[in-house]
Design a protein around this motif. Structure first.
Motif, short mmCIF file in Angstrom:
data_model
loop_
_atom_site.label_atom_id
_atom_site.label_comp_id
_atom_site.label_asym_id
_atom_site.label_seq_id
_atom_site.Cartn_x
_atom_site.Cartn_y
_atom_site.Cartn_z
N LEU A 1 0.86 -1.19 0.00
CA LEU A 1 0.00 0.00 0.00
C LEU A 1 0.90 1.23 0.00
N GLY A 2 0.78 2.06 -1.03
CA GLY A 2 1.76 3.12 -1.23
C GLY A 2 1.19 4.53 -1.19
N GLY A 3 1.81 5.40 -1.99
CA GLY A 3 1.42 6.80 -1.99
C GLY A 3 2.49 7.67 -1.33
N SER B 1 1.60 23.13 8.91
CA SER B 1 2.13 21.89 8.33
C SER B 1 1.59 20.70 9.11
N LYS B 2 1.48 19.57 8.40
CA LYS B 2 1.26 18.30 9.11
C LYS B 2 2.63 17.79 9.57
N ASN B 3 2.64 17.05 10.66
CA ASN B 3 3.92 16.45 11.08
C ASN B 3 4.13 15.15 10.30
N THR C 1 -5.20 7.45 7.63
CA THR C 1 -5.58 6.54 8.72
C THR C 1 -6.58 5.48 8.30
N ARG C 2 -7.45 5.81 7.34
CA ARG C 2 -8.52 4.84 7.01
C ARG C 2 -7.97 3.59 6.36
N ILE C 3 -7.08 3.79 5.38
CA ILE C 3 -6.54 2.61 4.69
C ILE C 3 -5.68 1.79 5.65
N SER C 4 -4.97 2.46 6.55
CA SER C 4 -4.13 1.71 7.51
C SER C 4 -5.00 0.89 8.46
N THR D 1 1.76 3.63 3.55
CA THR D 1 1.00 4.85 3.24
C THR D 1 1.46 5.99 4.14
N HIS D 2 0.95 7.18 3.84
CA HIS D 2 1.34 8.39 4.58
C HIS D 2 0.84 8.30 6.03
N PRO D 3 1.60 8.88 6.98
CA PRO D 3 1.18 8.78 8.39
C PRO D 3 -0.21 9.37 8.67
N GLY E 1 -4.97 6.90 -6.00
CA GLY E 1 -5.42 7.60 -7.20
C GLY E 1 -5.73 9.06 -6.95
N ARG E 2 -5.17 9.62 -5.89
CA ARG E 2 -5.44 11.03 -5.57
C ARG E 2 -4.69 12.00 -6.48
N VAL E 3 -3.47 11.60 -6.87
CA VAL E 3 -2.60 12.51 -7.62
C VAL E 3 -2.77 12.25 -9.11
N SER F 1 1.94 -2.91 -6.18
CA SER F 1 1.83 -1.63 -5.47
C SER F 1 0.43 -1.08 -5.68
N SER F 2 -0.12 -0.50 -4.60
CA SER F 2 -1.47 0.04 -4.68
C SER F 2 -1.46 1.53 -4.37
N LEU F 3 -2.07 2.32 -5.25
CA LEU F 3 -2.18 3.77 -5.05
C LEU F 3 -3.65 4.16 -4.95
N GLY G 1 -9.43 2.90 -4.69
CA GLY G 1 -9.82 2.25 -3.44
C GLY G 1 -10.29 0.81 -3.68
N PHE G 2 -10.33 0.05 -2.58
CA PHE G 2 -10.74 -1.36 -2.68
C PHE G 2 -12.24 -1.52 -2.42
N GLY G 3 -12.89 -0.44 -1.91
CA GLY G 3 -14.29 -0.55 -1.53
C GLY G 3 -14.42 -0.91 -0.05
N GLY G 4 -13.64 -0.20 0.79
CA GLY G 4 -13.74 -0.40 2.23
C GLY G 4 -13.09 -1.69 2.69
P1 NAP Z 1 -7.16 7.47 3.83
O1 NAP Z 1 -8.03 8.56 4.34
O2 NAP Z 1 -6.53 6.55 4.81
O3 NAP Z 1 -7.92 6.59 2.76
C1 NAP Z 1 -9.18 6.92 2.23
C2 NAP Z 1 -9.55 5.83 1.24
O4 NAP Z 1 -8.71 5.93 0.09
C3 NAP Z 1 -9.31 4.44 1.78
O5 NAP Z 1 -10.37 4.00 2.59
C4 NAP Z 1 -9.16 3.66 0.50
O6 NAP Z 1 -10.40 3.47 -0.15
C5 NAP Z 1 -8.39 4.63 -0.38
N1 NAP Z 1 -6.94 4.47 -0.28
C6 NAP Z 1 -6.05 5.15 0.47
N2 NAP Z 1 -4.81 4.76 0.23
C7 NAP Z 1 -4.89 3.77 -0.68
C8 NAP Z 1 -3.93 2.96 -1.35
N3 NAP Z 1 -2.62 3.10 -1.11
N4 NAP Z 1 -4.39 2.05 -2.25
C9 NAP Z 1 -5.72 1.91 -2.50
N5 NAP Z 1 -6.66 2.67 -1.90
C10 NAP Z 1 -6.26 3.58 -1.01
O7 NAP Z 1 -5.96 8.03 2.96
P2 NAP Z 1 -5.76 9.47 2.32
O8 NAP Z 1 -5.39 10.43 3.39
O9 NAP Z 1 -6.96 9.77 1.47
O10 NAP Z 1 -4.49 9.22 1.43
C11 NAP Z 1 -4.62 8.59 0.15
C12 NAP Z 1 -3.24 8.25 -0.37
O11 NAP Z 1 -2.45 9.42 -0.44
C13 NAP Z 1 -2.50 7.23 0.48
O12 NAP Z 1 -1.93 6.27 -0.39
C14 NAP Z 1 -1.42 8.04 1.18
O13 NAP Z 1 -0.23 7.31 1.38
C15 NAP Z 1 -1.22 9.23 0.23
N6 NAP Z 1 -0.89 10.50 0.93
C16 NAP Z 1 -1.71 10.98 1.92
C17 NAP Z 1 -1.36 12.15 2.56
C18 NAP Z 1 -2.21 12.69 3.68
O14 NAP Z 1 -1.81 13.73 4.27
N7 NAP Z 1 -3.33 12.09 4.04
C19 NAP Z 1 -0.18 12.83 2.18
C20 NAP Z 1 0.62 12.31 1.16
C21 NAP Z 1 0.25 11.13 0.54
P3 NAP Z 1 -11.29 2.15 0.06
O15 NAP Z 1 -11.84 2.24 1.44
O16 NAP Z 1 -12.28 2.21 -1.02
O17 NAP Z 1 -10.33 0.98 -0.06
#
Ligand code: NAP
Length: 271
Positions: free
Chosen positions: A23-25, A211-213, A94-97, A89-91, A50-52, A46-48, A66-69
């Motif tokens: 699980l990446g990003g 900033s986020k930490n 929290t949801r994906i972790s 994944t990023h610290p 799809g935000r960027v 590797s799983s992303l 996403g995988f669908g929860g």
């Molecule tokens: P999140 O709140 O934990 O995740 C929201 C939903 O996005 C998850 O429930 C999942 O959807 C999907 N998801 C997140 N990471 C995924 C992954 N690596 N592969 C497949 N699905 C993923 O995460 P977020 O804050 O939206 O961050 C999304 C991505 O951006 C992560 O990969 C993270 O590493 C990266 N990122 C986040 C931040 C930040 O500040 N939050 C900063 C830099 C990079 P489903 O429930 O449908 O599976």
């Protein structure tokens, strides 16, 4: 635990492939995928999220979205015969972790978590630590203040009702959330140098950095620049349990993985 995905040859039994979902990003996830790509016994997906819009793609197989929860993730792990999950994944993701933890526990799959250590203030830093983005927003909206928001584009909502301060918002892609009344958007992607950050903070006459930490080197230069310019920083603390055990570097993960793969398969979930 799901049976490993085995490759066979007519003449001799081929070594068992271990299938890993990564699980990446993050930059660490890309580095990890590169290191693992060189290992013949491992098959890594590797799983992303799809935000960027144009992500840095890791080498090897990549899936996006996403995988669908939790249920979707459990289904994916089963149907793709995954043997082991690495959460890099990023610290603040929290949801994906949480889903990864619950899915792995449900299927008795080993889970290795990579979390970069948080930044810590030096005596010269002027940080005020706040628990979340809403708390940060409530402390910024003062007339005559120019705020540099360097928190990504997904958590800007609490700032939408701010009307008095001026906000410079930096993100990789255009934000979709409602934005504060007075703002300017800068689209750019790290890593950033100290010279770049000093020039930016000076040229925009920034009074306050939010900033986020996040930890890590790629975006630390803004923290150094704020220190040198003696600017105050609202530092958003990490969510979740800070005592949660995890690996803090790519090398730590590789070592844990090697140790784990030496164990018989039925003992691997006991990390
Ligand atoms: P999140 O709140 O934990 O995740 C929201 C939903 O996005 C998850 O429930 C999942 O959807 C999907 N998801 C997140 N990471 C995924 C992954 N690596 N592969 C497949 N699905 C993923 O995460 P977020 O804050 O939206 O961050 C999304 C991505 O951006 C992560 O990969 C993270 O590493 C990266 N990122 C986040 C931040 C930040 O500040 N939050 C900063 C830099 C990079 P489903 O429930 O449908 O599976």
């Amino acid at each position: 635990m799901t049976a490993p995905h085995a490759t066979t040859s007519p003449s001799q039994a081929a070594p068992t492939q271990v299938r890993i979902l990564l699980l990446g990003g993050t930059s660490e996830a890309v580095a990890l995928a590169s290191a693992l790509a060189a290992r013949p016994r491992l098959s890594v997906i590797s799983s992303l999220a799809g935000r960027v819009h144009q992500p840095h793609l890791p080498p090897g197989e990549v899936r996006v979205g996403g995988f669908g929860g939790l249920d979707g993730l459990v289904h994916y792990l089963q149907s793709h015969h995954i043997d082991l999950v690495v959460d890099a994944t990023h610290p603040f993701a929290t949801r994906i972790s949480r889903n990864a933890q619950q899915a792995c526990s449900h299927l008795a799959l080993p889970l290795i978590t990579l979390t970069r250590p948080p930044w810590t203030p030096t005596p010269e830093d002027r940080w005020r630590e706040v628990p979340d983005t809403a708390a940060a927003a409530s402390l910024t909206d003062r007339p005559g203040t120019t705020v540099f928001l360097s928190i990504g584009r997904q958590d800007l909502f609490p700032f939408a009702s701010c009307t008095r301060a001026f906000y410079v918002i930096r993100a990789i892609d255009e934000p979709a959330d409602p934005l504060p009344a007075q703002h300017r958007i800068i689209l750019e992607r790290g890593p950033f140098t100290l010279d770049h950050e000093l020039a930016l903070l000076r040229s925009l006459s920034i009074d306050l950095l939010v900033s986020k930490n996040s930890g890590g080197a790629a975006t630390y230069a803004k923290i150094e620049a704020a220190r040198l310019l003696q600017l105050p920083v609202l530092m958003i603390q990490r969510p979740g349990d800070p005592t949660n055990l995890s690996k803090s570097t790519v090398a730590d993960v590789l070592q844990t993985l090697d140790t784990l793969l030496q164990k018989p398969e039925h003992q691997r979930s006991k990390t």
